[in-house]
Design an enzyme around this catalytic site. Sequence first.
Site, short mmCIF file in Angstrom:
data_model
loop_
_atom_site.label_atom_id
_atom_site.label_comp_id
_atom_site.label_asym_id
_atom_site.label_seq_id
_atom_site.Cartn_x
_atom_site.Cartn_y
_atom_site.Cartn_z
N ARG A 74 33.60 43.49 36.42
CA ARG A 74 33.84 42.09 36.80
C ARG A 74 35.34 41.80 36.73
O ARG A 74 35.92 41.63 35.67
CB ARG A 74 33.09 41.15 35.86
N GLN A 98 23.00 44.52 45.86
CA GLN A 98 24.00 43.60 46.38
C GLN A 98 25.38 44.25 46.37
O GLN A 98 25.76 44.90 45.41
CB GLN A 98 24.03 42.32 45.55
N ARG A 103 30.97 50.24 44.49
CA ARG A 103 31.55 49.66 43.28
C ARG A 103 30.85 50.13 42.01
O ARG A 103 31.34 49.89 40.91
CB ARG A 103 31.53 48.14 43.35
N HIS A 185 37.33 43.09 46.99
CA HIS A 185 36.93 41.90 46.23
C HIS A 185 38.00 41.54 45.19
O HIS A 185 37.79 41.68 43.98
CB HIS A 185 35.59 42.19 45.56
N ASP A 230 32.56 29.37 47.89
CA ASP A 230 32.12 30.68 48.35
C ASP A 230 32.08 30.64 49.87
O ASP A 230 31.08 30.26 50.47
CB ASP A 230 30.75 31.02 47.77
N GLU A 292 39.56 37.69 49.25
CA GLU A 292 38.99 39.01 49.49
C GLU A 292 39.09 39.39 50.97
O GLU A 292 38.41 38.80 51.81
CB GLU A 292 37.54 39.02 49.03
#
EC number: 5.1.3.15
Length: 318
Positions: A74, A98, A103, A185, A230, A292
């Site tokens: 994170r 997701q 990652r 990201h 978002d 991002e």
Amino acid sequence: MDRSKKPAAIGVTATPPQPTISLANNVVQATLPSGESVTVHLYGATVTSWKTASGAEQLWLSEAAALDGSKPIRGGIPVVFPVFGPPPANHATSSLPQHGFARNSLWEFLGKSSSESTASSTTADNAVKLDFGLSSSMLSNDTKSKWPYEFGLVYSVTLSREGLGTSLQVRNQGSENFEFQVLLHTYLAIEDISTIQIKSLQGKSYIDKVLNATEHTETATTLQIASETDRVYKGLDPAVPIVVSSASNGDLFSITREGLTDAVIWNPWIEKAKGMGDFSPDDGYKKMVCVEAGAVSSWTALEAGESWEGGQFIRPSA
């Protein structure tokens, strides 16, 4: 006997200071002689730290981020591939987690790029390029069963005095065509989200995920964040920098891209930050904003034997 015509002494050119690179416990660290540094975890090839010569951290990392490979990290710059967000139904990626598998896969450190080792002596100490690799053969059988394509990824992290560059090359190494999405990201570290202004988005269409993925057009000259945000901004000119500025401190970051025409702007705000177990402290949303660079509003098709590349360059304030 003393000779009147001695040969001149051969001059020795001093080797300029070189970047230092270390690999330990699946973490790669590189530092330039001028003091800039970058840290990359092989888990996810995630950049978790980028500091300027003064030692100022440019990326936000959660205090509760899992750095042991138990879950995606994170913060920093996670690499999203081959799908962004929850995978759509009835698609080749529909069985994947997701944001895909890049990652939360263990990448290989391919070393310092050969292009840097041949740099001239006047520039060799100004930048270092680190390459990381992930291929289908490195995935678990479970992941391969969910996305059974032959691929190779090379992720390059270039640290320079001017900023940080991250780029991803995708190769289709199989006989079947496939399509993908990709996103860098990036969690930028800031002092106060209430002062942040994001420029170069006016007039652009965006999908607002907070408003049920409805489509809108940005009317504001600068985007300010005062609630959960978002958004996926589409059709951006990669050469036009997205500028993150502060009302009190001026421009903080300038982000240019190559091959990436979308940009996601994300901040979880109060309630969502509290609801994420790996987001810490709870008020950390005040100290970060995600800008991002990606190609996520549609799918990029890659034919057998072909390759694709996209990336970003983040220039911090002086």
